[in-house]
Design an enzyme around this catalytic site. Sequence first.
Site, PDB file in Angstrom:
ATOM      1  N   HIS A 102       1.890  36.259  -7.575  1.00 45.82           N
ATOM      2  CA  HIS A 102       3.149  36.954  -7.871  1.00 45.82           C
ATOM      3  C   HIS A 102       4.074  36.810  -6.656  1.00 45.82           C
ATOM      4  CE1 HIS A 102       6.042  40.125  -8.657  1.00 45.82           C
ATOM      5  NE2 HIS A 102       5.719  39.977  -9.924  1.00 45.82           N
ATOM      6  N   GLU A 152       8.612  32.602 -13.365  1.00 43.19           N
ATOM      7  CA  GLU A 152       9.208  33.879 -12.946  1.00 43.19           C
ATOM      8  C   GLU A 152      10.075  33.629 -11.707  1.00 43.19           C
ATOM      9  OE1 GLU A 152       7.699  38.108 -13.513  1.00 43.19           O
ATOM     10  OE2 GLU A 152       6.876  37.550 -11.577  1.00 43.19           O
TER      11      GLU A 152
HETATM   12  P1  13P Z   1      11.072  42.992 -13.642  1.00 47.12           P
HETATM   13  O1  13P Z   1      10.820  42.857 -15.117  1.00 47.12           O
HETATM   14  O2  13P Z   1      11.187  44.398 -13.181  1.00 47.12           O
HETATM   15  O3  13P Z   1      12.180  42.100 -13.185  1.00 47.12           O
HETATM   16  O4  13P Z   1       9.761  42.445 -12.920  1.00 47.12           O
HETATM   17  C1  13P Z   1       9.321  41.187 -13.223  1.00 47.12           C
HETATM   18  C2  13P Z   1       8.012  40.987 -12.553  1.00 47.12           C
HETATM   19  O5  13P Z   1       7.945  40.854 -11.350  1.00 47.12           O
HETATM   20  C3  13P Z   1       6.817  41.013 -13.408  1.00 47.12           C
HETATM   21  O6  13P Z   1       5.729  40.525 -12.726  1.00 47.12           O
END
Ligand code: 13P
Length: 264
Positions: free
Chosen positions: A98, A170
């Site tokens: 992450h 992400e």
């Molecule tokens: P948000 O949905 O709060 O932007 O977070 C995304 C995230 O980091 C999920 O792992």
Amino acid sequence: MNHLERKTLIVGNWKMHLSVHQSSLLVHRLTERIKVHRNVEVILAPSMLALQPLSLEMDHRRFQLCAQDAYPKDEGGYTGEVSFAMLGSLVQYCIVGHSARRIYFGETLEMVRDKVEAAVRNGISPIVCIGETKQDRDAGQSRQVIHDQLTTALMNVTSRDLEKVVLVYEPVWAISTFDGIIAKPDDVAKAVAYMRMQVRELYGERAAEKVSVLYGGSVNEHDVRSYLEVPGVDGALVGAASLNYHQFAAIVDEAYRIRIKAEA
Ligand code: 13P
């Protein structure tokens, strides 16, 4: 391969929020709201402390459990850490790489690679987060970063084990706790297609079609549809909106609706 052969996965990453009691309460509320659909998996990633109690009390047909991180060695003098081996009987998934871990805890490409390998070795599906920062994007480095993160993370994963791996695009700039810029579905489509192309180069056509790729970054009940409709996107990794049962249940509902319509 038809994309319907892949399941839709909705993951709630609660990050460092909610006590054990609050976590229990949230699961209780979600249980009342969330229906079971064989092709939509709802995956909850509470704090490490809440995994055991939630595992005992939750309905395993409705939810799968996910850790937010773990240590790649199976055991030893690693004070303060919890290994994938220890989590093996408790969770089906673990988030790996992450951006919070890469940024706040200095997690390197090689550490992510070792964690992916340890997860697979212990029968846990790694949910591998891949994404560039705003700085990378502004410098025109997005593809290079995605390439480097993805190829290193999968370095020790065999084609057979790839079936257990979930990838997430992400972008750091889209996460609510970083820059929180709303990603355009077109940008997500390009990045996800690029990720599948990398998988194709490493493992071949069939693997590239089979692997699950999710999107994460400020996903909420209003915009989830626009991301789930992007070709090649199989679900969402949700942060802030997963802490609110109305919002998270509404996100799962959207996933059901899209799935039911597509399967009709
Ligand atoms: P948000 O949905 O709060 O932007 O977070 C995304 C995230 O980091 C999920 O792992």
